[in-house]
Design a protein around this motif. Structure first.
Motif, PDB file in Angstrom:
ATOM      1  N   ARG A  17    -109.514  -9.008  -7.740  1.00  0.00           N
ATOM      2  CA  ARG A  17    -108.819  -8.253  -8.782  1.00  0.00           C
ATOM      3  C   ARG A  17    -107.481  -7.725  -8.277  1.00  0.00           C
ATOM      4  O   ARG A  17    -106.494  -7.690  -9.032  1.00  0.00           O
ATOM      5  N   ILE A  18    -107.437  -7.323  -7.007  1.00  0.00           N
ATOM      6  CA  ILE A  18    -106.165  -6.839  -6.451  1.00  0.00           C
ATOM      7  C   ILE A  18    -105.190  -8.002  -6.264  1.00  0.00           C
ATOM      8  O   ILE A  18    -103.986  -7.858  -6.514  1.00  0.00           O
ATOM      9  N   ARG A  19    -105.713  -9.159  -5.843  1.00  0.00           N
ATOM     10  CA  ARG A  19    -104.839 -10.333  -5.736  1.00  0.00           C
ATOM     11  C   ARG A  19    -104.243 -10.678  -7.100  1.00  0.00           C
ATOM     12  O   ARG A  19    -103.044 -10.986  -7.202  1.00  0.00           O
ATOM     13  N   ARG A  20    -105.047 -10.627  -8.137  1.00  0.00           N
ATOM     14  CA  ARG A  20    -104.537 -10.946  -9.476  1.00  0.00           C
ATOM     15  C   ARG A  20    -103.548  -9.887  -9.950  1.00  0.00           C
ATOM     16  O   ARG A  20    -102.559 -10.194 -10.635  1.00  0.00           O
ATOM     17  N   ALA A  21    -103.802  -8.637  -9.590  1.00  0.00           N
ATOM     18  CA  ALA A  21    -102.861  -7.572  -9.954  1.00  0.00           C
ATOM     19  C   ALA A  21    -101.494  -7.828  -9.324  1.00  0.00           C
ATOM     20  O   ALA A  21    -100.449  -7.668  -9.978  1.00  0.00           O
ATOM     21  N   ILE A  22    -101.476  -8.228  -8.059  1.00  0.00           N
ATOM     22  CA  ILE A  22    -100.218  -8.542  -7.397  1.00  0.00           C
ATOM     23  C   ILE A  22     -99.525  -9.702  -8.101  1.00  0.00           C
ATOM     24  O   ILE A  22     -98.304  -9.702  -8.309  1.00  0.00           O
ATOM     25  N   ASN A  23    -100.305 -10.698  -8.493  1.00  0.00           N
ATOM     26  CA  ASN A  23     -99.750 -11.867  -9.176  1.00  0.00           C
ATOM     27  C   ASN A  23     -99.023 -11.451 -10.458  1.00  0.00           C
ATOM     28  O   ASN A  23     -97.929 -11.947 -10.761  1.00  0.00           O
ATOM     29  N   TYR A  24     -99.626 -10.522 -11.219  1.00  0.00           N
ATOM     30  CA  TYR A  24     -98.997 -10.047 -12.457  1.00  0.00           C
ATOM     31  C   TYR A  24     -97.839  -9.090 -12.179  1.00  0.00           C
ATOM     32  O   TYR A  24     -96.913  -8.970 -12.993  1.00  0.00           O
ATOM     33  N   ALA A  25     -97.873  -8.401 -11.057  1.00  0.00           N
ATOM     34  CA  ALA A  25     -96.815  -7.427 -10.746  1.00  0.00           C
ATOM     35  C   ALA A  25     -95.506  -8.107 -10.344  1.00  0.00           C
ATOM     36  O   ALA A  25     -94.430  -7.505 -10.460  1.00  0.00           O
ATOM     37  N   ILE A  26     -95.582  -9.347  -9.879  1.00  0.00           N
ATOM     38  CA  ILE A  26     -94.388 -10.058  -9.404  1.00  0.00           C
ATOM     39  C   ILE A  26     -93.619 -10.657 -10.583  1.00  0.00           C
ATOM     40  O   ILE A  26     -94.194 -11.339 -11.431  1.00  0.00           O
TER      41      ILE A  26
END
Length: 525
Positions: A289-298
């Protein structure tokens, strides 16, 4: 008048290579004929040989001699990344293990001796014989040759230990360049349109036209490849008129250079991917979930527009760029969505409880170690921009810039680095196996993420031995989807290679695989 030009895919005919599907296939290439001209060019590049005699078998020398138009391989990649014969004339699969290759003729080496089957066998065997002084383990593993037989003066039969779907692609690798067996240790006797006259290590390669070239005669009499690693120095040399072309033009200089008269900016998509290795084995990024959050934050579009000046790349979805036939077009870049990033962080238990703008998990701030290296000018500003984008979503980070990538990889294997920003050529030979096997399979040398997927491992192994092109494409589409979903790497952009070129330079083309710079067609008015 200043023109921004983009190299179109009209240079070489696209060849579709069908490998073993139960019947033999013959591929043939006929070189176009042109008239030799006069003149010379100086081209500034960031990389070049560090030795006076750059044997293609060693290190990156094959890339340098290939770029210089000095050496050639049995097969070549066209501008559409299609594989076609080059020093080979045709290829016929005999069975899943055996390939019969007919050679082009007449072909002369730079020492004026003829290229025949015995010479080609000698050139290949020196790479794969572990008793050879220039034994190349990487080439040996790529080719996986069991036996190599001279059938007649123009024909060779290659037999591999196991079915090898990437075999012909491996014969396009610059380190498999065919050299004369009659040469000496002080000269590189290739078959290209240019003869290597002199190398000043880490400074310059000087080539002159080979009058005995078997293909279209070179238009230029002489070419200087100036090795200028520092991008600012490279551009100063271009602006001062000391070089005619600045390859790997830094996009940060685009506005200034485009204001100059008689200058073109030439760009073309490449196989190179800018991406994060993600430490998934432990630490905060073990949580998907944190990896996906980073993906959306970029915000990939912001990176392309600011760091790459809108001309140096495109936002990435798949690991493979669209210029590569193996790319899955259904995988689109992850959108910039801070709200979705916040939702995923909250689902992972990350909240800003003290109001300092940084979320905490289990009472500790979510802070990531992000490292990169400085040999590619776009990496550092990309990392700094991503740091700001993550901070806007409550994720703190600490940056470190090293001179080379290897110390970062070692630190990541220890678990000291969470995000490791790098830029790779994903398919230097045009085949998808290299990038997948090097990074994502269990125990791979560059699997610094601690990633493991049994499905991906099984598919990668199947992809190596599946000869049917359509079935193989489906395998690598599925592998791309797994990576897209599980995020052992986070892709940012596909790099376009950019050069600054004076308008009197003719037929300067950028190849997606970054292998071929000095071609027979290159000239000047």
């Amino acid at each position: 008048m200043v023109r921004l030009t983009r190299v179109e895919k009209t240079g070489w005919k696209a060849w579709v290579l069908f490998v073993w599907v139960g019947i033999g296939v013959i591929l043939t290439a006929f070189p176009a004929r042109t008239v030799a001209g006069t003149g010379e060019l100086a081209i500034a590049t960031p990389f070049g040989p560090s030795v006076a005699v750059p044997d293609p078998a060693r290190g990156s020398n094959g890339w340098y001699t290939s770029e210089a138009g000095v050496t050639q391989t049995l097969f070549v990649l066209d501008l559409d990344m299609g594989l076609k014969p080059w020093l080979a004339k045709s290829v016929r699969p005999i069975d899943p293990l055996t390939w019969e290759i007919e050679l082009n003729a007449p072909v002369l080496f730079h020492d004026r001796t003829s290229m025949d089957a015995a010479a080609v066998k000698w050139s290949i065997m020196r790479l794969i014989d572990d008793k050879s002084a220039v034994f190349n383990k990487r080439v040996q593993q790529m080719l996986d040759i069991d036996t190599l037989t001279v059938v007649d003066d123009r024909t060779l039969r290659f037999k591999t230990h196991r079915p090898n779907a990437a075999f012909l692609s491996a014969l396009a690798s610059p380190d498999t360049a065919i050299l004369s067996p009659h040469g000496d240790a002080d000269h590189i006797q290739g078959t290209g349109p240019f003869v290597l006259q002199r190398v000043v290590p880490k400074e310059e390669m000087i080539m002159s036209r080979f009058s005995g070239y078997w293909g279209a005669p070179a238009r230029l009499e002489r070419v200087h490849l100036k090795i200028i690693q520092n991008p600012a120095t490279r551009m100063l040399a271009f602006e001062a008129g000391q070089v005619d072309v600045a390859a790997s033009f830094p996009e940060s200089d685009a506005r200034r250079i485009m204001a100059r008269e008689h200058v073109n900016i030439v760009s073309h998509p490449s196989n190179r991917l800018c991406f994060f290795f993600v430490r998934v084995n432990d630490g905060p990024l073990a949580d998907g979930r944190i990896r996906r959050a980073i993906n959306y934050a970029i915000d990939r579009r912001q990176i392309v527009e600011t760091v790459l000046a809108g001309i140096g790349g495109t936002p990435a979805g798949s690991i493979f760029p669209r210029v590569l036939p193996w790319s899955d077009p259904d995988l689109i870049p992850c959108p910039h969505d801070p709200a979705k990033a916040a939702q995923l962080l909250e689902e992972a238990g990350a909240r800003d409880t003290d109001g300092d703008g940084v979320v905490e998990i289990n009472g500790r701030p979510l802070s990531l170690n992000m490292w990169t290296y400085d040999s590619r000018p776009s990496l550092k500003p990309t990392l700094e921009l991503v740091q700001a984008q993550l901070a806007a979503c409550g994720i703190a980070s600490r940056l470190k810039i090293t001179r080379r990538a290897s110390p970062i990889n070692l630190a990541m294997q220890r678990g000291d680095v969470h995000l490791n920003l790098q830029m790779w050529n994903t398919a230097p030979q045009g085949d998808p196996d290299f990038f997948i096997t090097s990074i994502f399979t269990r125990g791979a040398g560059s699997n610094v993420m601690g990633y493991a997927s049994r499905e991906l491992d099984d598919l990668a192994q199947k992809g190596k031995t599946t000869m049917d092109v359509k079935a193989r494409k489906a395998i690598y589409d599925r592998i791309q989807q797994i990576i897209f979903d599980e995020l052992p790497v986070i892709v940012l952009f596909h790099k376009s290679m950019v050069s600054a070129v004076y308008d009197y330079v003719e037929n300067y083309r950028i190849h997606p695989a970054e292998k071929y710079i000095v071609t027979p067609e290159l000239g000047r008015r």
